[in-house]
Design an enzyme around this catalytic site. Structure first.
Site, PDB file in Angstrom:
ATOM      1  N   HIS A  51       0.828  -1.213   0.000  1.00  0.00           N
ATOM      2  CA  HIS A  51       0.000   0.000   0.000  1.00  0.00           C
ATOM      3  C   HIS A  51       0.864   1.266   0.000  1.00  0.00           C
ATOM      4  CE1 HIS A  51      -4.023   1.817   1.638  1.00  0.00           C
ATOM      5  NE2 HIS A  51      -3.324   2.752   0.996  1.00  0.00           N
ATOM      6  N   ASP A 298       0.888   2.692   3.738  1.00  0.00           N
ATOM      7  CA  ASP A 298      -0.023   3.759   3.310  1.00  0.00           C
ATOM      8  C   ASP A 298       0.765   5.074   3.161  1.00  0.00           C
ATOM      9  OD1 ASP A 298      -2.263   5.083   2.439  1.00  0.00           O
ATOM     10  OD2 ASP A 298      -3.324   5.030   4.363  1.00  0.00           O
ATOM     11  N   HIS A 302       2.175  14.386   0.534  1.00  0.00           N
ATOM     12  CA  HIS A 302       1.333  15.528   0.145  1.00  0.00           C
ATOM     13  C   HIS A 302       2.189  16.777   0.052  1.00  0.00           C
ATOM     14  CE1 HIS A 302      -2.583  13.657   0.185  1.00  0.00           C
ATOM     15  NE2 HIS A 302      -2.361  13.137   1.376  1.00  0.00           N
TER      16      HIS A 302
END
Ligand code: DOR
Ligand code: ZN
Length: 420
Positions: A51, A298, A302
């Protein structure tokens, strides 16, 4: 290039010499090999992340396949599965092949694209799952991660469809009607802060539904980023019944709690949100028990403007690739068998990545990483290879350093630095 890892401890066993030659762990010594003094270092099968968000195509300002691959190799990974929520979405053979090719070009880890379950992640129509599966990218995991496949009929069809080629649907379990406007875990802290809550039941209800659907159609389900004690109980029961379900937990859900939202620093905003101490304890136990199969990062880079803003406007997600092993070491100690299984062997099996998650015996592919467990280091965001800086661990002292990583016998990391 051949390598001789001198005095290395394979998975914590007594020191030995390991020869890497022609892409595999060699049985015989080699006089031409480059000698690496591995005294005090532990060899693990290369880590595998099921992930990872690499952001390319579309948000190359936050991460690229190249920068994310670099972060992965430096974190000890030899393979990562790239999530489909790019722009354009990885919902066609063309896009998954593009990501796969970019991974090959970067050449630092195997980048295995994940395909979207629905067109545009919109949750309305199934994407071309078969075309992605039979493409050069050989997609086996499908996920709308970022969004839940909320429509039960669509979820059923997706599970049925991938059965033909032993694919798996990786669900981001979040009942959307229960999380409208949610900003953090629903509980005491959200009440105190006046932020809209994301209740545990929104995750648990979807997992309960989906294990029943997977059982009904006999397909494989994988549950992304499990975050609550209740979810663990649903999974425990499903597994006891023989449902074909696997599950992952992130390093951040194994360590951090919702109390961190109190400072309103969006670096701690993530989806699913950080939960309570009780949830953290249950997740740790579930990973030990095997109810949760793997640790998945995960990794969610950003850009600054999407993270360093008001909490309500910040995007959810945090970096994970370069801190995953140190976090797991800090939580579980030097439990090398657990680490190898939950971070390499089991994820390689779930993703169908043959050649990864091996046992480092002679003749097996030389996908491995060398860890210095005695090292203690302070996390400095400016030193991370990711193009983004949103790590929640800045300033924390963590154990373990990746000294070297090898992909099919070629060093991708040496002396703690990326080779190219
Ligand atoms: O925190 C998250 N970030 N959760 C998700 O499901 C998506 C991810 C992202 O893409 O940033
Ligand atoms: Zn997700």
């Amino acid at each position: 290039m051949a390598y001789l890892l001198k005095g290395v401890s394979v998975l914590g066993a007594a020191p030995t010499d390991l020869v890497i030659k022609d892409g595999v762990i060699a049985a015989e010594p080699d006089n031409t090999a480059q000698v690496i003094d591995a005294t005090g270092l532990v060899a693990l099968p290369g880590l595998v992340d099921v992930h990872t968000h690499l952001r390319e195509p579309g948000r190359e300002d936050a991460e690229t396949v190249d920068t994310g691959s670099r972060a992965a190799a430096l974190g000890g990974y030899t393979a990562v599965c790239a999530m489909a929520n790019t722009d354009p979405v990885a919902d066609t053979a063309g896009v998954v092949e593009q990501v796969w090719r970019l991974g090959r070009e970067a050449g630092l880890v195997d980048v295995q694209p994940i395909g979207a379950v629905t067109i545009g992640l919109a949750g309305k129509q199934l994407a071309e799952l078969g075309a992605m599966a039979s493409s050069a990218a050989n997609v086996r995991i499908f996920s709308d991660d970022g969004f839940c496949v909320a429509d039960p009929r669509l979820m059923r069809r997706a599970l049925e469809y991938v059965k033909a080629f032993d694919g798996v649907i990786a669900q981001h379990a979040e009942e959307p009607r229960l999380t409208e406007g949610a900003q953090m875990h629903e509980g005491e802290v959200s009440t105190r802060l006046g932020l809209t809550g994301w209740p545990a039941v929104a995750e648990e209800a979807i997992i309960a539904r989906d294990v029943l659907l997977a059982e009904h159609v006999g397909s494989r389900l994988h549950v992304c980023h499990v975050s609550t004690a209740g979810s663990v109980e649903v999974l425990r029961q499903a597994k006891a019944r023989g449902v074909r379900v696997t599950a992952e937990v992130t390093p951040h859900h194994l360590l951090l709690t919702d109390e961190l939202a109190a400072g309103y620093d969006p670096v701690f905003k993530v989806n699913p949100p950080l939960r309570t101490r009780k949830d953290v304890e249950a997740l740790r136990q579930a990973l030990l028990d095997g109810v949760i199969d793997v640790v998945a990062t995960d990794h969610a880079p950003h850009a600054v403007q999407d993270k360093e803003c008001e909490w309500a406007y910040a995007r959810p997600g945090m970096l994970g690739l370069q801190t995953a092993l140190p976090i797991v070491l800090s939580v579980f100690g030097e439990n090398w068998d657990l680490i190898a299984d939950r971070m390499s062997v089991a994820p390689a099996r779930i993703a169908g990545l043959t050649g990864h998650g091996g046992d480092l015996t002679a003749g097996t592919p030389a996908n491995l990483t060398l860890v210095d467990p005695s090292y203690r280091g302070v996390v400095d965001p400016s030193e991370l290879a990711s193009r983004s800086r949103n790590t929640p661990y800045a300033g924390m002292t963590l154990p373990g350093r990746i000294v070297a990583t090898f992909l099919r016998g070629e060093a991708t990391v040496l002396d703690g630095k990326a080779v190219k």
